[in-house]
Design an enzyme around this catalytic site. Sequence first.
Site, PDB file in Angstrom:
ATOM      1  N   LYS A  55      -1.788   0.770  -1.104  1.00 29.38           N
ATOM      2  CA  LYS A  55      -1.641   1.468   0.179  1.00 29.38           C
ATOM      3  C   LYS A  55      -0.985   0.557   1.218  1.00 29.38           C
ATOM      4  O   LYS A  55      -0.094   0.979   1.963  1.00 29.38           O
ATOM      5  CB  LYS A  55      -3.014   1.951   0.676  1.00 29.38           C
ATOM      6  N   GLN A  99     -12.220   2.802   2.485  1.00 28.93           N
ATOM      7  CA  GLN A  99     -12.059   2.911   1.039  1.00 28.93           C
ATOM      8  C   GLN A  99     -13.414   3.162   0.360  1.00 28.93           C
ATOM      9  O   GLN A  99     -14.358   2.387   0.537  1.00 28.93           O
ATOM     10  CB  GLN A  99     -11.420   1.628   0.488  1.00 28.93           C
ATOM     11  N   ASP A 125      -7.705  10.552   5.989  1.00 29.92           N
ATOM     12  CA  ASP A 125      -8.193  11.008   4.690  1.00 29.92           C
ATOM     13  C   ASP A 125      -8.576  12.495   4.718  1.00 29.92           C
ATOM     14  O   ASP A 125      -8.794  13.097   3.677  1.00 29.92           O
ATOM     15  CB  ASP A 125      -9.431  10.190   4.263  1.00 29.92           C
TER      16      ASP A 125
END
Length: 312
Positions: A55, A99, A125
């Site tokens: 990422k 994460q 997200d």
Amino acid sequence: MTTARLLDGTAVANQIRAELRPAVEAFTARTGRPPGLGIILVGENPASEIYVRGKLKSAGEAGLRADIERLPASASLPQLLDLVDRLNRSEVHDGILVQAPLPASMGEDAESRVFDAVSPEKDVDGFHPVNVGRLVQNRATLVACTPSGVIELLERSGITIAGARAVVIGRSNIVGKPMALLLLHRHATVTICHSRTVELAKRAAEADILVAALGRPAFVTPDFVKPGATVVDVGINRLSTRASVERLFAAGSKRLDDFDRRGSITIGDVHPSVAGVAGALSPVPGGVGPLTIAMLLKNTMTAAMARAGWAG
Ligand code: NAD
């Protein structure tokens, strides 16, 4: 035996990233700073390290600012929530990603408490209940990256969603449920299947578009697939014994060679023999995975524009 057309996620992800570049440049020129993404990583989970590295690299290549904020596995939930709060208030971070998975020691509800703490405007997200609610009502701006990547893959590969019979196997908050909603909003007739579904193969075989997101290696066999159907494989499973790879791939195949070189391979939830039945199929690797990252960059850009008061 027919061979399914491959849905090339890497190519579609590259296309999305190329489209983002001018927007990132315009934003940077106009505001004097690039769109910014803050990634929180707790502990030292090896898979998470790989995902986060991917990422960071992609964000950097796209011209975004990306910072990683690390906490040790011993960190407490209040410490993590403090960090989220700091990023919520940061001027230079438009997107925040925590994460998963979090260390088990943080408690069972840690993930939902942390996702709830991220400001909905920075929730790249798409996990915050406010963004999920907006998705249910078909007015979302920030949608979970994996399912929105699947939609991009289908649409840009010329697969018709409207009117199609779609079956999603998996009902998680991260993949299955938002996937079903996105397909529904594009006028598919959607069935969600899960671990308690009766006659799963039969339900799946009714699909024109079958999305496998259950996290069981090679679970979806040809009897799950209507001939000619489009099959999207979301699963990411690691095979680390030669016997398990040999059961799926013939001697001399590229995947077996990959295993011999690396000691493990990644496969999806769809059995390789489905390629002989499906009309189109997304591979693992090279299917949905690259799109998830591309959509994260796109969501960060969307969040940055919204924060700057510009229309998306
Ligand atoms: P999860 O474990 O949260 O959910 C799995 C779902 O599958 C559950 O709803 C469960 O009911 C269903 N299920 C499990 N076993 C089943 C069975 N035998 N029959 C029918 N349904 C069954 O997983 P998740 O987070 O939704 O992820 C699913 C898969 O997608 C995993 O392999 C994960 O690694 C992968 N994934 C990939 C990406 C990507 O970027 N490509 C992103 C997220 C998740």
